[in-house]
Design a protein around this motif. Structure first.
Motif, short mmCIF file in Angstrom:
data_model
loop_
_atom_site.label_atom_id
_atom_site.label_comp_id
_atom_site.label_asym_id
_atom_site.label_seq_id
_atom_site.Cartn_x
_atom_site.Cartn_y
_atom_site.Cartn_z
N ARG B 306 0.87 -1.19 0.00
CA ARG B 306 0.00 0.00 0.00
C ARG B 306 0.90 1.23 0.00
O ARG B 306 2.10 1.11 0.24
N LEU B 307 0.28 2.40 -0.27
CA LEU B 307 1.02 3.65 -0.16
C LEU B 307 0.86 4.17 1.25
O LEU B 307 -0.26 4.29 1.76
N ASP B 308 1.95 4.50 1.91
CA ASP B 308 1.88 5.04 3.27
C ASP B 308 1.68 6.56 3.20
O ASP B 308 1.77 7.16 2.13
N ALA B 309 1.48 7.18 4.38
CA ALA B 309 1.21 8.62 4.43
C ALA B 309 2.38 9.44 3.88
O ALA B 309 2.19 10.58 3.45
N LEU B 330 6.55 -9.21 8.26
CA LEU B 330 7.31 -8.00 7.98
C LEU B 330 7.40 -7.18 9.25
O LEU B 330 6.41 -7.06 9.99
N ALA B 331 8.56 -6.60 9.52
CA ALA B 331 8.73 -5.78 10.72
C ALA B 331 9.67 -4.63 10.43
O ALA B 331 10.63 -4.77 9.69
N GLY B 332 9.38 -3.48 11.03
CA GLY B 332 10.23 -2.30 10.86
C GLY B 332 9.76 -1.45 9.69
O GLY B 332 8.59 -1.43 9.35
N GLU B 333 10.71 -0.75 9.06
CA GLU B 333 10.36 0.27 8.06
C GLU B 333 9.57 -0.29 6.88
O GLU B 333 8.83 0.45 6.23
N VAL B 334 9.70 -1.58 6.56
CA VAL B 334 8.94 -2.14 5.42
C VAL B 334 7.43 -2.17 5.65
O VAL B 334 6.68 -2.39 4.70
N THR B 335 6.98 -1.95 6.89
CA THR B 335 5.54 -1.86 7.11
C THR B 335 5.09 -0.41 7.21
O THR B 335 3.93 -0.11 7.48
N GLY B 336 6.02 0.53 7.02
CA GLY B 336 5.74 1.96 7.18
C GLY B 336 6.84 2.55 8.03
O GLY B 336 7.12 2.03 9.11
N SER B 458 1.87 6.84 -8.10
CA SER B 458 0.95 5.80 -7.63
C SER B 458 1.73 4.62 -7.04
O SER B 458 2.94 4.48 -7.27
N ALA B 459 1.02 3.77 -6.32
CA ALA B 459 1.63 2.56 -5.76
C ALA B 459 2.16 1.67 -6.87
O ALA B 459 3.22 1.06 -6.75
#
Lengths: 111, 487
Positions: B306-309, B330-336, B458-459
């Protein structure tokens, strides 16, 4: 921090003592001997000597050195002990390391 | 690594990629839940970018000066080392994953040494996989940004943390986001001169988000700490200011940064005429426009995104940090992008969840804290956007793709003449993103330029920029070794 590691007095004699922590290491860059601190990255050792570019781009012959600093951009590539395309920001210096860049400083002779 | 051969396979219940805050926490949590863990990391020692430190064989950093959350690191590190001593954690440093595959049995990772050595890296096979590869500084091109002496803001910090020295004397730090503050403070505390910090956003941009900020009071304390450092070293912090050009002297091989031109911008990032000024005698410029998560491995395994803020492409996860691909966490920056504290919480949750054999929904630990940190991160992203008008700072001759030397003019021409709108089409027409870094540095900017100034990318476009056939450069030999399958 570690004044011991950063003092540049050691020289080859200190480097050859087996078992004792080395104060400096000697590396060569394009055939020129340089002194570096153990544990330093090649990029940091070069920058400390005022060398900020060691590669030229293929098209524009633009100079390149460190950019991302963490192994992402591949701008800082050089040759280490014969291994090509090594990242200067990631490789640690070690005694006797031979480093070659592909950046020719402009002396007016290049086309 | 003497016994390492390309033919060897390390097997475990849980494989983890990355030894930063998220990966370390995940390894500790999975091992303490009873799983056998293999952790692969590109660096020579644990810590990731956030806790990067001097080589442990040379300098012991016990006091954690210049680090944040060092006590957390020491705690996780002690538990990580204990897990290794118990034989539950196999730690494989100095290896990059260049390919990840999934089959019925689980996941297989192919690795290659970060630094050239006589041998290749082992394969890693595990039933479950936790990806915590972190991120890197997001960049926007500007005239002169390819001069030696221009660095990523995070690269300057990494240089300092890893070497204990600075890459220059007089610095300008520019871009947007709170990360510029610790970079500048670190430089000043190490004896460098920060000529200015130029922040494109405005302090007023935080006003609508004070509620979210109040939910994470430790961030306010951190901010006060930086304010004190800035005051002590008299560092000018100029908001609504951007670097419009980096100037160098010397030609060809001897050229490097000597000065910077800046200007004030409006809320859209448009330069306000008459506000231009210069900073002379500058030898390092550090740029950071937020961060880009390393998405190639999640994308290659088909994880939903998804596209994050902040406009970054990130992975979608559930409350247990599991992605849309069963068994892939997934953990850390790859989830936002959300900082180290959130990364640790996510790592702990992912590690605990990945270690559990049956998926009986167990409430993940730390859900409330994670929600607080995510709200704060979102507020941060909204207060520090990439300015909409940044494309106007470029000239047609400005290099966008540093590897293949593709200019802004070439990319806009591909957009206008050839209808190249997404990053992948731009790449095939102009070669932007086709060089050594595979578009990691220019991917976001090229996607923006393809979209044009009116809207963010776009994503789909970002995803096409982040899809890479190989997640790290590998030799022909390593590719060839795949042919006779060893499974």
């Amino acid at each position: 921090m570690s004044t011991k590691a950063q003092r540049g007095a050691g020289g080859p004699a200190a480097a050859e003592q087996p078992g004792s922590p080395q104060e400096t290491v000697t590396i060569s860059f394009d055939g020129r001997p340089l002194t570096a601190a153990p544990g330093q990255s090649i990029g940091s050792a070069l920058v400390a000597q005022g060398i900020v570019a060691w590669r030229s781009t293929r098209k524009g012959a633009r100079p390149r050195g460190l950019f991302c600093g963490i192994g992402i951009c591949f701008d800082c590539l050089l040759t280490v002990d014969g291994a090509t395309n090594q990242r200067a920001c990631l490789v640690e210096v070690c005694e006797g390391m031979q480093i070659e860049g592909s950046c020719t400083p402009d002396d007016g002779s290049r086309a | 690594m003497n016994d390492t051969t390309t033919g060897r396979t390390e097997r475990a219940d849980v494989a983890i990629v990355g030894a930063g805050p998220a990966g370390l926490a995940a390894a500790v949590a999975a091992a303490e839940s009873g799983a056998a863990v293999v952790l692969v990391d590109a660096a020579a020692q644990p810590g990731g970018q956030f806790w990067r430190h001097r080589p442990e064989g040379i300098v012991q950093e016990r006091d954690g000066r210049g680090h944040h959350g060092w006590k957390t690191y020491l705690d996780l590190r002690a538990r990580f080392d204990a897990g290794r001593e118990r034989g539950q954690i196999t730690y494989l440093p100095g290896l990059q994953v260049w390919m990840a595959e999934k089959d019925d049995a689980g996941f297989t990772l192919r690795t290659t040494p970060t630094v050239a050595g006589p041998v290749g890296g082992p394969a890693v096979a595990a039933r479950r996989l936790i990806l915590s590869p972190g991120g890197y500084d997001r960049q926007l091109p500007v005239p002169g940004w390819d001069l030696p002496g221009v660095m990523a803001a995070g690269g300057i910090q990494a240089f300092l943390k890893g070497n204990g020295s600075l890459p220059g004397r007089r610095f300008v730090i520019a871009g947007t986001g709170p990360f510029l503050l610790p970079v500048a403070a670190g430089i000043a505390e190490a004896g460098g001169q920060v000529v200015a910090v130029l922040e494109s956003s405005s302090p007023a941009a935080w006003l609508p988000h004070l509620g979210a900020a109040a939910g994470v009071p430790e961030k306010a304390l951190e901010g006060a700490e930086y304010a004190a450092v800035f005051a002590r070293h008299r560092i000018p912090y100029r908001t609504r200011n951007v670097v419009t050009e980096v100037l160098g002297s010397g030609s060809r091989g001897s050229s490097r940064v000597t000065a910077v031109r800046s200007a004030k911008v409006d809320a859209k990032g448009k330069v306000r005429p008459g506000t231009e000024r210069g900073y002379a005698d500058v030898d390092v410029v550090g740029f950071g426009w937020g961060f880009t998560p390393q998405m190639e491995l999640p994308l290659s395994l088909g994880a939903e995104t998804r596209l994050d803020a902040d406009g970054s492409l990130v992975g979608v996860v559930n409350e247990r940090q599991e992605s849309s691909v069963p068994g892939l966490f997934l953990a850390g920056e790859v989830t936002g992008v959300g900082g180290a504290k959130l990364a640790v919480l996510e790592g702990l949750a992912a590690g605990a969840a990945a270690a559990v054999r049956d998926d009986a929904a167990r409430a993940a630990p730390g859900l409330h804290a994670m929600a607080r940190h995510r709200r704060f991160a979102e507020a941060m992203h909204r207060a520090h956007p990439v300015p909409a008008g940044w494309q106007e700072w470029l000239t047609p001759a400005t290099v966008v793709c540093r590897c293949e030397e593709v200019t802004a003019g070439q990319i806009t021409e591909a957009r206008e003449m050839l209808e190249a709108r997404d990053a992948r089409t731009i790449k095939s027409f102009t070669r932007a993103g086709m060089g050594w870094c595979q578009g990691r540095v220019c991917g976001f900017a090229a996607a923006c330029l393809g979209q044009g100034p009116a809207a963010p990318p776009s994503a789909e476009s970002l995803s096409s920029a982040a899809r890479r056939p190989l997640a790290a450069p590998v030799g022909i030999g390593e590719l060839a070794a795949l042919e006779p399958s060893d499974s």
